[in-house]
Design an enzyme around this catalytic site. Sequence first.
Site, short mmCIF file in Angstrom:
data_model
loop_
_atom_site.label_atom_id
_atom_site.label_comp_id
_atom_site.label_asym_id
_atom_site.label_seq_id
_atom_site.Cartn_x
_atom_site.Cartn_y
_atom_site.Cartn_z
N ASN A 44 39.74 40.53 42.74
CA ASN A 44 38.36 39.96 42.65
C ASN A 44 38.08 38.20 42.51
OD1 ASN A 44 39.65 39.19 39.85
ND2 ASN A 44 37.79 39.53 38.92
N GLY A 52 45.01 41.76 35.96
CA GLY A 52 44.36 42.27 36.07
C GLY A 52 44.33 43.64 35.72
N THR A 58 44.26 47.02 32.53
CA THR A 58 44.94 47.19 31.79
C THR A 58 45.84 48.03 32.23
OG1 THR A 58 43.49 46.47 29.97
CG2 THR A 58 44.77 48.11 28.77
N THR A 103 48.15 48.44 34.34
CA THR A 103 49.27 47.74 35.13
C THR A 103 49.95 46.45 34.23
OG1 THR A 103 47.96 47.87 37.32
CG2 THR A 103 49.90 46.42 37.13
N GLU A 144 46.31 39.46 31.23
CA GLU A 144 45.37 38.67 31.45
C GLU A 144 44.34 40.06 32.07
OE1 GLU A 144 43.57 36.71 29.55
OE2 GLU A 144 45.46 35.79 29.31
N CYS A 185 35.96 40.14 35.39
CA CYS A 185 36.20 40.48 34.31
C CYS A 185 35.20 40.13 33.23
CB CYS A 185 37.47 39.92 34.15
SG CYS A 185 37.69 38.64 34.12
N GLU A 196 45.64 32.18 28.78
CA GLU A 196 45.20 30.46 29.29
C GLU A 196 44.98 29.98 28.98
OE1 GLU A 196 44.70 33.02 33.14
OE2 GLU A 196 46.99 32.81 33.49
P1 NAD Z 1 45.44 46.04 39.34
O1 NAD Z 1 46.48 45.61 37.66
O2 NAD Z 1 45.56 46.82 40.22
O3 NAD Z 1 46.81 45.03 40.70
C1 NAD Z 1 46.42 43.19 39.76
C2 NAD Z 1 47.79 42.80 40.31
O4 NAD Z 1 48.77 43.61 40.08
C3 NAD Z 1 48.09 43.19 42.52
O5 NAD Z 1 48.36 42.31 42.87
C4 NAD Z 1 48.79 44.55 42.28
O6 NAD Z 1 49.60 44.37 43.78
C5 NAD Z 1 49.64 43.67 41.15
N1 NAD Z 1 50.54 45.22 40.84
C6 NAD Z 1 50.41 46.82 40.55
N2 NAD Z 1 50.94 47.17 40.02
C7 NAD Z 1 51.82 46.92 39.73
C8 NAD Z 1 52.93 46.44 38.91
N3 NAD Z 1 53.79 47.85 38.92
N4 NAD Z 1 54.21 46.43 38.76
C9 NAD Z 1 53.63 44.41 38.93
N5 NAD Z 1 52.41 44.17 39.52
C10 NAD Z 1 51.73 45.23 39.42
O7 NAD Z 1 44.82 44.86 39.35
P2 NAD Z 1 42.90 45.01 40.09
O8 NAD Z 1 42.11 46.24 41.00
O9 NAD Z 1 43.78 44.63 41.53
O10 NAD Z 1 41.96 43.92 39.69
C11 NAD Z 1 40.66 44.10 38.87
C12 NAD Z 1 41.50 44.35 37.23
O11 NAD Z 1 41.40 42.83 37.11
C13 NAD Z 1 40.31 44.58 36.05
O12 NAD Z 1 40.65 45.49 35.45
C14 NAD Z 1 39.60 43.14 36.09
O13 NAD Z 1 38.98 43.07 34.60
C15 NAD Z 1 41.01 42.56 35.34
N6 NAD Z 1 40.75 40.92 35.53
C16 NAD Z 1 40.71 40.26 34.44
C17 NAD Z 1 40.83 39.26 34.29
C18 NAD Z 1 40.79 38.56 32.60
O14 NAD Z 1 41.17 37.27 33.15
N7 NAD Z 1 41.45 39.19 31.73
C19 NAD Z 1 40.21 38.23 35.09
C20 NAD Z 1 40.20 39.30 36.24
C21 NAD Z 1 40.00 40.16 36.91
#
Ligand code: NAD
Length: 481
Positions: free
Chosen positions: A150, A226, A228, A230, A248, A282, A461
């Site tokens: 994002n 990413g 919750t 993952t 996060e 997020c 962070e």
């Molecule tokens: P995602 O969890 O699908 O992927 C995030 C990253 O993790 C990607 O690089 C992905 O390839 C990697 N990944 C996926 N499976 C993995 C595994 N089994 N082991 C290790 N790495 C793995 O998330 P997304 O769809 O890319 O992002 C959207 C999510 O991120 C939303 O839930 C959003 O709320 C969250 N987000 C949170 C914050 C925060 O600061 N809290 C900020 C931005 C986005």
Amino acid sequence: MKKILNFINGEFVEPTSKEYLENVSPINGDIYSLIPDSDERDVQKALRAADKASLGWAETQASDRSQILLKMASIIDSKKDELAKAETIDNGKPIKLSKKVDIPRSSSNLKFFAEMISQFKGDHFPSEEHVFNYTVRKPLGVVACISPWNLPLYLLTWKIAPALITGNTVVAKPSEITPMTAFLLGEIANEAGLPKGVLNIIHGTGEKVGSPLVSDPLVKGVSFTGSTLTGRSIAEKAAPSFKKVSLEMGGKNPNIVFEDCDFEKAVNTTVRSSFENQGQICLCGSRIFVQRSIYQKFKEALKEKASKMVIGDPLSEKTDLGALVSKGHFDKVSSYIDLAKEEKGTVLFGGEKPNLDTSLKDGYYLKPTLIEGLDPFSRTNQEEIFGPIASITPFDSEEEVLKWANSTTYGLAGTIWTQDLKRAHRLANKVNSGILWVNCWMKRDLRTPFGGLKQSGVGKEGGLYALNFFTEEKNICVDFS
Ligand code: NAD
């Protein structure tokens, strides 16, 4: 077709498999570049390079590391337009957002930590006579930085800057959905003189790259942003070798509006906090709770403001709302409109694709959408949607709205609109979120702790919190009698 390559030991290399994934632009659904479909073998190569570079980098003066990060920041500044365009094509976000937020913030992440390191120090404890304790902070070694789609370059630099400045070497795994600016960052690192192997960037899926990366015993810390789901899988994989983890994760943030708010400011900000970046931040407030006395007026004002948002070509400077990041995500987000209707919700505005130019017909566009009439405990109001969809619900008392605000498994952020200072403090202390904004949204000071409570986060962070995460503190006790 442009091929993105892995960045290992300062060089751009093909994935071992020679296999590539297709990179689709959400603007029009076109495949416009190829992404390495890397696997464990590439992760191993990157880890070996990072491990080899680890000792040398840890022993450099912090001021030298700082100079390199500052150089990276200034190269980002000089390539601002190119990077912003790359981010927009990859992600679908409006170019004005890439120019105003994503790329400047990527540069300021590097600058901020490059400057902060001069203030980073251990502690000291004069004990009994002739005995003195002091602490030193050491880098963890090789760390993994895993980022989402994002805010691609913004969140990648938010992790690698504190990791590198404290003397760690990094294997980064950007989202496979938005890899382009991470690829360009490799060139920037080389241009700035970052030694070989200090930063390595492996592209590919979470399953084939992220998973073996976090499981590897060489990795001493994992910084992840990413979902919750993952995050949970990463925590499980990191636990057997006791790696430090910073997670996060997702959110379902309440936006609470009292009748004594600054109405104009609350409406204008709520339009942004609900729909900016197509609701894919997020921190977006996806559950709007409005005191009943102003409910009608507030929802009409929201409708009026939202209807003025320009949806369309993300590369146009006039655009306020671009495309959702991918077909898969578009389908997921859209499915919540159907669910909301099943749950007796009424779509007040939006809820459909906009009519756009034929060149954009295969892009992933959705009108900003507001839904009312939902139970606060319905799935639509409890699950993270992460798109331009918000719900609106009237409330009668502080107790009632507090119960609803805290009812989800998430606890990332929240917003409170009121002129009553006592109420603002009282409620801000009671809403279970890691970040609370009163009469504002998304105002960020990079020194403050950033992170969620409950299933939104583990660890913080930002500022000192990030520098502490990427280091281990040791105590040294000296008897100088
Ligand atoms: P995602 O969890 O699908 O992927 C995030 C990253 O993790 C990607 O690089 C992905 O390839 C990697 N990944 C996926 N499976 C993995 C595994 N089994 N082991 C290790 N790495 C793995 O998330 P997304 O769809 O890319 O992002 C959207 C999510 O991120 C939303 O839930 C959003 O709320 C969250 N987000 C949170 C914050 C925060 O600061 N809290 C900020 C931005 C986005």
